[in-house]
Design a protein around this motif. Structure first.
Motif, PDB file in Angstrom:
ATOM      1  N   GLY A 166      43.972  35.439  28.014  1.00 48.93           N
ATOM      2  CA  GLY A 166      43.032  36.636  27.874  1.00 48.93           C
ATOM      3  C   GLY A 166      41.473  36.092  27.487  1.00 48.93           C
ATOM      4  O   GLY A 166      40.598  37.916  27.944  1.00 48.93           O
ATOM      5  N   ASP A 167      41.503  35.390  27.595  1.00 47.51           N
ATOM      6  CA  ASP A 167      39.403  35.260  28.186  1.00 47.51           C
ATOM      7  C   ASP A 167      39.050  36.588  29.634  1.00 47.51           C
ATOM      8  O   ASP A 167      39.929  36.326  30.558  1.00 47.51           O
ATOM      9  N   ARG A 168      38.231  37.103  28.827  1.00 43.95           N
ATOM     10  CA  ARG A 168      37.255  37.397  30.707  1.00 43.95           C
ATOM     11  C   ARG A 168      36.649  36.821  31.815  1.00 43.95           C
ATOM     12  O   ARG A 168      36.330  36.190  30.960  1.00 43.95           O
ATOM     13  N   VAL A 169      36.553  36.986  33.060  1.00 44.42           N
ATOM     14  CA  VAL A 169      36.151  36.423  34.111  1.00 44.42           C
ATOM     15  C   VAL A 169      35.611  37.311  34.902  1.00 44.42           C
ATOM     16  O   VAL A 169      35.854  38.535  35.107  1.00 44.42           O
ATOM     17  N   LEU A 170      34.415  36.882  35.666  1.00 47.79           N
ATOM     18  CA  LEU A 170      33.969  37.804  37.135  1.00 47.79           C
ATOM     19  C   LEU A 170      34.169  36.794  37.992  1.00 47.79           C
ATOM     20  O   LEU A 170      34.498  36.223  38.301  1.00 47.79           O
ATOM     21  N   LEU A 171      35.091  38.428  39.016  1.00 47.31           N
ATOM     22  CA  LEU A 171      36.044  38.258  39.555  1.00 47.31           C
ATOM     23  C   LEU A 171      34.942  38.648  41.026  1.00 47.31           C
ATOM     24  O   LEU A 171      34.376  39.391  40.857  1.00 47.31           O
ATOM     25  N   ALA A 172      34.698  37.878  42.160  1.00 50.99           N
ATOM     26  CA  ALA A 172      33.781  37.608  43.340  1.00 50.99           C
ATOM     27  C   ALA A 172      34.402  37.849  44.812  1.00 50.99           C
ATOM     28  O   ALA A 172      35.374  36.466  44.343  1.00 50.99           O
ATOM     29  N   ALA A 173      34.751  38.173  45.006  1.00 50.81           N
ATOM     30  CA  ALA A 173      35.661  38.614  46.850  1.00 50.81           C
ATOM     31  C   ALA A 173      34.768  38.059  48.017  1.00 50.81           C
ATOM     32  O   ALA A 173      34.183  38.710  47.905  1.00 50.81           O
ATOM     33  N   PHE A 174      35.428  37.007  49.029  1.00 58.33           N
ATOM     34  CA  PHE A 174      34.805  36.458  49.884  1.00 58.33           C
ATOM     35  C   PHE A 174      35.580  37.199  50.581  1.00 58.33           C
ATOM     36  O   PHE A 174      36.446  35.829  51.140  1.00 58.33           O
ATOM     37  N   PRO A 175      35.524  38.215  51.031  1.00 58.26           N
ATOM     38  CA  PRO A 175      36.535  39.133  52.340  1.00 58.26           C
ATOM     39  C   PRO A 175      36.763  37.767  53.664  1.00 58.26           C
ATOM     40  O   PRO A 175      37.903  37.960  53.561  1.00 58.26           O
ATOM     41  N   ALA A 176      35.861  37.490  54.589  1.00 54.60           N
ATOM     42  CA  ALA A 176      35.437  36.714  55.216  1.00 54.60           C
ATOM     43  C   ALA A 176      36.463  34.960  55.303  1.00 54.60           C
ATOM     44  O   ALA A 176      37.418  34.611  56.457  1.00 54.60           O
ATOM     45  N   ARG A 177      36.573  35.310  53.530  1.00 53.47           N
ATOM     46  CA  ARG A 177      37.225  33.462  54.033  1.00 53.47           C
ATOM     47  C   ARG A 177      38.295  33.865  52.697  1.00 53.47           C
ATOM     48  O   ARG A 177      39.191  32.672  53.174  1.00 53.47           O
ATOM     49  N   ASP A 178      39.629  35.269  52.827  1.00 57.34           N
ATOM     50  CA  ASP A 178      40.339  35.401  52.329  1.00 57.34           C
ATOM     51  C   ASP A 178      40.525  34.685  50.720  1.00 57.34           C
ATOM     52  O   ASP A 178      41.603  33.943  50.478  1.00 57.34           O
ATOM     53  N   THR A 179      39.297  34.770  49.777  1.00 55.37           N
ATOM     54  CA  THR A 179      39.085  33.856  48.879  1.00 55.37           C
ATOM     55  C   THR A 179      38.472  34.998  48.045  1.00 55.37           C
ATOM     56  O   THR A 179      37.500  35.596  47.944  1.00 55.37           O
ATOM     57  N   LEU A 180      38.562  34.500  46.450  1.00 55.64           N
ATOM     58  CA  LEU A 180      38.534  34.664  44.772  1.00 55.64           C
ATOM     59  C   LEU A 180      38.316  34.276  44.291  1.00 55.64           C
ATOM     60  O   LEU A 180      39.156  32.881  43.784  1.00 55.64           O
TER      61      LEU A 180
END
Length: 75
Positions: free
Chosen positions: A35-49
């Motif tokens: 249930g902890d909230r997190v900040l998601l950051a996407a790096f589309p060029a690397r197919d990474t989250l």
């Protein structure tokens, strides 16, 4: 921080729900609780989250962007 990369042969798919499930063993290693909230950051060029705990985000903000007023402390 949790890093997820796309794996075409992987066993987990992203659900349509507005959250990402992080496996319990990985949460424990990263100090996250269910249930902890997190900040998601996407790096589309690397197919990474990347998922950053809010404690890590707060620490980074305090170190790099002190609050106006001079002492860097928040109310």
């Amino acid at each position: 921080m949790v890093i997820a990369r796309r794996d075409p042969g992987g066993m987990v798919t992203m659900p349509a729900r507005p959250y990402v499930a992080i496996p319990a063993a990985l949460r424990r290693r990263c100090g996250l609780r269910p249930g902890d909230r997190v900040l998601l950051a996407a790096f589309p060029a690397r197919d990474t989250l990347a998922a950053y705990s809010l404690a890590v985000v707060d620490q980074a903000l305090r170190a790099h962007a002190p609050m106006p007023g001079g002492d860097g402390r928040r109310p």
